[in-house]
Design a protein around this motif. Sequence first.
Motif: not given
Length: 320
Positions: A102-104, A154-161, A184-186, A191-193
Amino acid sequence: MTSPQTPAVLELRGVTKTYRVKQGLFGTSRPLTAVNDVSLSLPRGEVLGLVGESGCGKSTLAKILLGLEAPTSGQVLVDGEEIRAQDRMTLARRIQPIFQDPYSSLNPRKSIFDIVSLPLRVHGIGDRNHWDAEVRKILDIVGLPARVMNTFPSQMSGGQRQRVAIARALIMKPEIVICDEPTSALDVSVQSQVLNLMSDLREELGLTYLFISHDLTVVQHMADVIGVLYLGRLVEEAPRDRLFNEPKHPYTQMLFDAAPRMDAFGREIDPPKGEIPDAINPPPGCAFHPRCPLATDRCRTENPEMRNIGTTRVACHHAQ
Ligand code: ADP
Ligand code: MG
């Protein structure tokens, strides 16, 4: 696992993808078969999980199903019609991807509104008011507040992205979602959410998923039917519980053994050894034979055909 009640919405028939790769600076180019004669079918409303170690061809299969790569041979059918014959735009409406990172995969210079509404704008669906309403609706569905519309990745967490990536995939109301290692990147807790969200959405929206992961526990959580890939080949396919209770292929058994296990004293048991062979020089016969405890001369020379054992499909000379 196609039955007459549930026609395959997506089907692969003997799909092979060969890349040419150069070895070394002045090396000649050699063929690398990333996906080797894979046949699979995905019934409407079901989740097909694909599992296998890194490099076994999972992402290549995903790209082929999304029409991003053309198979070297074999057929890809959507609702019984060849994918090549279908209009790109129509296909994109029906099949949407969710990728690993979700970053790239989210453009950092675009607002969440721009990112999520992009498919509608690309397809020329509705006007600004419509986009606004649809983005609010889908953000709500994936559990994000409407106010994130004006923020940036950039203002979000991995899960939010990853929720944003899911919203973007779903805003077109696709029938099929191809998920390539979507969690896999979380962090494990997140991940479970995200997996639970994806399960809920499947029910609510009647989605069909192809769910790819190197992690058997993730696939177990999501999939109705599971396919196991090894070095570009499908080596086993079975309904989830059957695969877990009665794995037929020695490689599937090895994957289960590689999941962290403890002995009676609470000590971790070492995972089985053996390296994944080079895809450019695959072993002759059954590609798994160098790592296989059951290997015989036949396995070293003759590639096992896929055969049915009950509801399992398996490619192993020794499976019973
Ligand atoms: P996975 O997603 O299971 O890790 P991939 O589908 O990414 O596997 O890769 C399968 C094999 O194909 C690997 O050996 C990889 O190096 C090779 N491969 C993937 N994409 C390309 C490409 N564009 N060119 C050459 N080789 C590739
Ligand atoms: Mg991959």
